[in-house]
Write an enzyme that holds these catalytic residues in place. Sequence first.
Site, mmCIF file in Angstrom:
data_model
loop_
_atom_site.group_PDB
_atom_site.id
_atom_site.type_symbol
_atom_site.label_atom_id
_atom_site.label_comp_id
_atom_site.label_asym_id
_atom_site.label_seq_id
_atom_site.Cartn_x
_atom_site.Cartn_y
_atom_site.Cartn_z
ATOM 1 N N ASP A 7 0.754 -1.119 -0.251
ATOM 2 C CA ASP A 7 -0.075 -0.103 0.301
ATOM 3 C C ASP A 7 0.723 1.087 -0.501
ATOM 4 O O ASP A 7 1.689 1.344 0.098
ATOM 5 C CB ASP A 7 -0.718 -0.291 1.332
ATOM 6 C CG ASP A 7 -1.595 1.272 1.376
ATOM 7 O OD1 ASP A 7 -2.689 1.449 0.344
ATOM 8 O OD2 ASP A 7 -2.511 1.377 2.332
ATOM 9 N N GLU A 9 -0.296 5.115 1.060
ATOM 10 C CA GLU A 9 -0.846 6.004 2.428
ATOM 11 C C GLU A 9 -0.698 5.469 2.987
ATOM 12 O O GLU A 9 -1.447 4.290 3.407
ATOM 13 C CB GLU A 9 -2.181 7.119 1.933
ATOM 14 C CG GLU A 9 -1.470 7.783 0.513
ATOM 15 C CD GLU A 9 -3.424 8.498 0.488
ATOM 16 O OE1 GLU A 9 -3.922 9.205 0.869
ATOM 17 O OE2 GLU A 9 -3.802 7.964 -1.318
#
Length: 199
Positions: A7, A9
Amino acid sequence: MNIVCLDMEGVLVPEIWIAFSEASGIPELRRTTRDEPDYNKLMNFRLSILKEHGLGLKEIQATIAKIDPLPGAKEFLDELRATTQVLILSDTFEQFAKPLMEKLNWPTIFCNTLEVAPGGEITGFKMRCEKSKLTTVKALQSIGYETIAAGDSFNDLAMIQAGKAGFLFKSTEQIKKDYPQIPAYEEFGDLLNAIKAAL
């Protein structure tokens, strides 16, 4: 053959919408996928707030220009990419991600795109595919890759659980409590060691 799916953020860079919430003084924009599992609902909520305040892409990009990767993220990514293939899977948008990818030495990212009017108003968004992270992991597996994934939010859980190994990184106390079977880490060095052990 292994590929690591990360991922973006909350894992490699600060949350863009939280940074923009602070810059714009609009507390409602602090909501992220850590708070709201339904991404379409979350994005439509965000777009309605932007419209209400007359804000658009230009204002968000001005905030993003000031965001730096989390301390240690670039070094972590450099070492990981020297060890194995790495793909960033994010529900963010091309228009947001590019300056951040530059600061991370241009890793490969699969993300979505915004629909923007000529005046800069964000009128909508186009998701790359349904359940983009899980769909991508399954597609990689279908062409011979074993996947290892790490993320921090609700929308990362499916890809984390679908691979041969998966980790929570800088996640919330609630998610860690709800998914005690997923190893959780707070430091890049610990995550790097766990990924390397799983390769």
